[in-house]
Design a protein around this motif. Structure first.
Motif, short mmCIF file in Angstrom:
data_model
loop_
_atom_site.label_atom_id
_atom_site.label_comp_id
_atom_site.label_asym_id
_atom_site.label_seq_id
_atom_site.Cartn_x
_atom_site.Cartn_y
_atom_site.Cartn_z
N PHE A 1 2.92 3.31 7.69
CA PHE A 1 1.57 2.78 7.76
C PHE A 1 0.56 3.64 7.00
CE2 PHE A 1 3.52 0.68 11.44
CZ PHE A 1 3.14 -0.62 11.18
N TRP A 2 1.01 4.71 6.38
CA TRP A 2 0.10 5.54 5.59
C TRP A 2 -0.43 4.73 4.42
CZ3 TRP A 2 -1.53 10.10 7.31
CH2 TRP A 2 -0.73 10.79 8.22
N PRO A 3 -1.67 4.96 4.01
CA PRO A 3 -2.18 4.28 2.81
C PRO A 3 -1.28 4.63 1.62
CG PRO A 3 -3.94 5.44 3.95
CD PRO A 3 -2.65 5.85 4.61
N ASN A 4 -0.76 3.62 0.93
CA ASN A 4 0.21 3.94 -0.12
C ASN A 4 0.03 3.09 -1.37
OD1 ASN A 4 1.89 1.47 0.31
ND2 ASN A 4 2.24 2.43 2.29
N ASP A 5 -1.15 2.55 -1.60
CA ASP A 5 -1.38 1.73 -2.79
C ASP A 5 -1.14 2.51 -4.08
OD1 ASP A 5 -1.97 -0.39 -1.21
OD2 ASP A 5 -4.14 -0.17 -1.37
N ARG A 6 -1.60 3.76 -4.13
CA ARG A 6 -1.40 4.56 -5.34
C ARG A 6 0.07 4.86 -5.57
NH1 ARG A 6 -5.98 9.08 -4.69
NH2 ARG A 6 -4.26 9.94 -3.51
N MET A 7 0.81 5.01 -4.50
CA MET A 7 2.24 5.29 -4.63
C MET A 7 2.96 4.12 -5.27
SD MET A 7 4.87 6.25 -1.64
CE MET A 7 6.36 7.09 -1.99
N SER A 8 2.57 2.89 -4.94
CA SER A 8 3.27 1.72 -5.47
C SER A 8 3.16 1.64 -6.98
CB SER A 8 2.76 0.44 -4.81
OG SER A 8 1.41 0.22 -5.12
N ARG A 9 2.06 2.14 -7.54
CA ARG A 9 1.89 2.12 -9.00
C ARG A 9 2.86 3.06 -9.72
NH1 ARG A 9 -4.04 3.44 -8.51
NH2 ARG A 9 -4.48 2.02 -6.83
N ASN A 10 3.26 4.13 -9.04
CA ASN A 10 4.15 5.13 -9.65
C ASN A 10 5.57 5.07 -9.10
OD1 ASN A 10 1.89 6.17 -10.97
ND2 ASN A 10 1.43 7.54 -9.29
N LEU A 11 5.85 4.06 -8.30
CA LEU A 11 7.11 4.06 -7.56
C LEU A 11 8.34 4.07 -8.47
CD1 LEU A 11 8.06 4.23 -4.68
CD2 LEU A 11 8.24 1.76 -4.65
N GLY A 12 8.32 3.33 -9.56
CA GLY A 12 9.47 3.33 -10.46
C GLY A 12 9.79 4.72 -10.97
N SER A 13 8.78 5.45 -11.36
CA SER A 13 8.96 6.82 -11.85
C SER A 13 9.47 7.74 -10.73
CB SER A 13 7.64 7.35 -12.40
OG SER A 13 7.75 8.70 -12.75
N ILE A 14 8.91 7.58 -9.54
CA ILE A 14 9.34 8.40 -8.39
C ILE A 14 10.81 8.14 -8.07
CG2 ILE A 14 9.03 8.76 -5.91
CD1 ILE A 14 6.02 7.98 -6.41
N LEU A 15 11.21 6.89 -8.03
CA LEU A 15 12.59 6.54 -7.71
C LEU A 15 13.56 7.03 -8.79
CD1 LEU A 15 11.95 2.93 -6.40
CD2 LEU A 15 12.44 4.97 -5.01
N PRO B 1 4.54 -6.41 4.66
CA PRO B 1 5.00 -5.27 3.87
C PRO B 1 3.84 -4.64 3.10
CG PRO B 1 6.31 -7.23 3.41
CD PRO B 1 5.15 -7.66 4.25
N SER B 2 3.89 -3.34 2.93
CA SER B 2 2.88 -2.64 2.14
C SER B 2 3.14 -2.89 0.66
CB SER B 2 2.94 -1.14 2.42
OG SER B 2 4.12 -0.58 1.87
N SER B 3 2.20 -2.50 -0.17
CA SER B 3 2.39 -2.66 -1.62
C SER B 3 3.58 -1.83 -2.10
CB SER B 3 1.12 -2.29 -2.39
OG SER B 3 0.74 -0.96 -2.10
N SER B 4 3.79 -0.67 -1.49
CA SER B 4 4.95 0.16 -1.87
C SER B 4 6.26 -0.49 -1.42
CB SER B 4 4.83 1.56 -1.29
OG SER B 4 3.77 2.25 -1.89
N ASP B 5 6.24 -1.12 -0.24
CA ASP B 5 7.43 -1.85 0.21
C ASP B 5 7.78 -2.96 -0.79
OD1 ASP B 5 7.80 -0.39 2.54
OD2 ASP B 5 6.64 -1.78 3.76
N LEU B 6 6.78 -3.71 -1.19
CA LEU B 6 7.02 -4.81 -2.14
C LEU B 6 7.54 -4.29 -3.47
CD1 LEU B 6 3.86 -6.97 -1.37
CD2 LEU B 6 6.22 -7.40 -0.63
N ALA B 7 6.96 -3.18 -3.95
CA ALA B 7 7.41 -2.59 -5.21
C ALA B 7 8.84 -2.09 -5.08
CB ALA B 7 6.47 -1.45 -5.62
N ALA B 8 9.16 -1.42 -3.98
CA ALA B 8 10.52 -0.91 -3.78
C ALA B 8 11.53 -2.04 -3.71
CB ALA B 8 10.58 -0.06 -2.51
#
Length: 116
Positions: free
Chosen positions: A50-64, A93-100
């Motif tokens: 539940f942490w705010p994670n909108d910024r993470m979703s933008r970089n998720l591909g690189s992180i993974l 789902p959060s934006s990071s969940d959807l991106a993942a």
């Protein structure tokens, strides 16, 4: 063979490396901290909850991809999707969940899981 579990969090960080949970440091966390662990992990589980994670979703591909690069050919990455709180039927789902989830269709070494 010995199985070792490690949790990377600010509470057990003895390197002095400071990082944040908001997504802008996760890529560096993997590259600068996890990559230098004495034992190379073979599994990494990510979760934003539940942490705010909108910024993470933008970089998720690189992180993974960074996580996979650190682990090599035999590594696996799991994204743990947001889990409903006790008594709730469902949660959006959060934006990071959807991106993942989207990335999991492209990368065979990545799985998207939601636990009840």
């Amino acid at each position: 063979s010995e199985i070792r579990n490690a949790t990377v969090s600010p509470a057990n960080d003895t390197t002095g490396y400071k990082w944040g949970y908001m997504g802008c440091d996760w890529d560096n966390l993997v590259k600068e901290y996890v990559a230098k662990l004495e034992i190379t992990p073979t599994l990494m589980v990510f979760n934003a909850g539940f942490w705010p994670n909108d910024r993470m979703s933008r970089n998720l591909g690189s992180i993974l991809r960074s996580a996979k690069d650190v682990m090599g050919d035999h590594g696996r990455v799991v994204w743990k999707g947001i889990t409903p709180m006790r008594g709730e039927q469902s949660v959006h789902p959060s934006s990071s969940d959807l991106a993942a989830k989207e990335w999991s269709y492209r990368y065979p070494w990545l799985s998207y899981e939601v636990f009840d």
